[in-house]
Design an enzyme around this catalytic site. Structure first.
Site, PDB file in Angstrom:
ATOM      1  CG  HIS A 267      -1.741  -1.236   1.373  1.00 54.04           C
ATOM      2  ND1 HIS A 267      -2.849  -1.472   0.590  1.00 54.04           N
ATOM      3  CD2 HIS A 267      -1.624  -2.328   2.179  1.00 54.04           C
ATOM      4  CE1 HIS A 267      -3.389  -2.638   0.915  1.00 54.04           C
ATOM      5  NE2 HIS A 267      -2.655  -3.191   1.879  1.00 54.04           N
TER       6      HIS A 267
HETATM    7  O1  RIB Z   1      -3.859  -0.295   5.628  1.00 55.47           O
HETATM    8  C1  RIB Z   1      -2.558  -0.281   5.075  1.00 55.47           C
HETATM    9  C2  RIB Z   1      -1.687   0.643   5.854  1.00 55.47           C
HETATM   10  O2  RIB Z   1      -1.618   0.206   7.204  1.00 55.47           O
HETATM   11  C3  RIB Z   1      -0.236   0.634   5.351  1.00 55.47           C
HETATM   12  O3  RIB Z   1       0.325   1.896   5.575  1.00 55.47           O
HETATM   13  C4  RIB Z   1       0.419  -0.402   6.227  1.00 55.47           C
HETATM   14  O4  RIB Z   1       1.816  -0.172   6.405  1.00 55.47           O
HETATM   15  C5  RIB Z   1      -0.293  -0.172   7.528  1.00 55.47           C
HETATM   16  O5  RIB Z   1       0.335   0.908   8.196  1.00 55.47           O
END
Ligand code: RIB
Ligand code: CA
Length: 315
Positions: A240
């Site tokens: 992500h």
């Molecule tokens: O939901 C995904 C996010 O939450 C990303 O930033 C992952 O590293 C967690 O922090």
């Protein structure tokens, strides 16, 4: 100079680590500071992981580092099943000695004040530090060029709960404060970060084991492939935060919509949910642009290229 000054606020976290490997070698941006925030791991571990990553990959320019401290109401949930106990895939990446670091919110205030209206703040974790920075320096929202945040979801499917995405759920009060602040905001939600699926083939495209970046990424990513396989029954992973970084490096791979968003802070089932007023007779005032679609192939290709460049620069 033409390179854009960026502060990266993150909670490493495996996908945060991938984004740091890309950003710290990319010549299009100048990462002036990396500030740790509690999220995937508690505050102290997050601060240690930020320093350990930077020492391990040894970028050409070392950013200033900020130390995290746990939010008042940090929830019990933790992400060890997704990121490992240490947050970096239990790969044994440790700091030699934790250097004295200023609090993350102080670093954010100082760096923005030293370059008014020229800093992009890329948030890859909960928004605790940003909210604190705004409370510390109430003028700050008018001095930041743009905040780009990985988090939330538009069409309602969360990850940490059915309604909420991890970063927003971990500290919803801070998220609401930032969403309601007058600073220019871009949100990169799960809707687009989920669109890029990194198969095992991605491992073959990483820089070679001989490079620091290549060796480091292979170590931490294998945990994530195993976790996705065992916990989610999936043979590919999401990254992500790497996708959110691309929204800064290559915004033309995304389509953005002006939207009016807010965060649920008290819901029994919906705490941390990002809510958007999409009614025809919208009542809420638009307060951010949201990445709604993405050219997934182009983003994946650019992430691979970014990491290849990091490997070459890193020897
Ligand atoms: O939901 C995904 C996010 O939450 C990303 O930033 C992952 O590293 C967690 O922090
Ligand atoms: Ca993160």
């Amino acid at each position: 100079n033409m390179t854009r000054k960026v502060i990266i606020d993150c909670d490493p976290g495996i996908d945060d680590a991938v984004a740091l490997c890309m950003a710290l070698f990319d010549t299009r941006i100048n990462v002036a500071a990396v500030t740790a925030v509690a999220g995937n791991v508690p505050a102290d571990q997050s601060s240690r992981n930020v320093q350990a990553i930077i020492e391990r990959i040894d970028p050409p320019r070392y950013p200033r580092l900020g130390a995290a401290s746990d939010p008042e109401l940090s929830p019990g949930s933790n992400a060890s099943y997704m990121h490992g106990e240490d947050g970096l895939g239990n790969a044994g990446i440790v700091v030699s000695r934790l250097h004295h670091q200023h609090p993350s919110e102080k670093i954010i205030c100082d760096e923005v004040r030293s370059d008014p209206n020229r800093v992009t703040l890329l948030c890859l974790g909960p928004l605790t530090n940003v909210a604190r920075a705004f409370q510390r320096d109430p003028e700050l929202p008018t001095l930041i060029d743009r905040i780009v945040m990985m988090g939330g979801c538009v069409n309602g499917m969360g990850n940490v709960t059915p309604a909420a995405e991890w970063n927003m759920h971990y500290d919803p009060d801070s998220a609401r404060l930032v969403f309601r602040s007058p600073v220019a905001k871009t949100l990169v939600p799960l809707d687009v970060t989920r669109a890029i699926h990194f198969t095992m083939g991605f491992l073959d495209e990483l820089p070679s084991e001989e490079t620091r970046v290549g060796a480091f990424l292979r170590k931490i990513l294998q945990f994530r492939y195993l976790a996705y396989h065992q916990r989610l029954g999936q043979e590919s992973i999401h990254l992500h935060d790497a996708v959110a970084l691309l929204a800064v490096l290559q915004p033309d791979h995304f389509a953005f919509e002006e939207m009016a968003g807010d965060v649920e802070t008290r819901g029994e089932l919906t705490a941390g949910a990002t809510i958007f007023d999409r009614r025809r007779n919208r009542q809420w005032r638009p307060n951010m642009e949201v990445a709604m679609t993405v050219d997934a192939e182009a983003v994946e290709r650019d992430i691979v290229q970014c990491l290849s460049h990091a490997g070459r620069a890193n020897g």
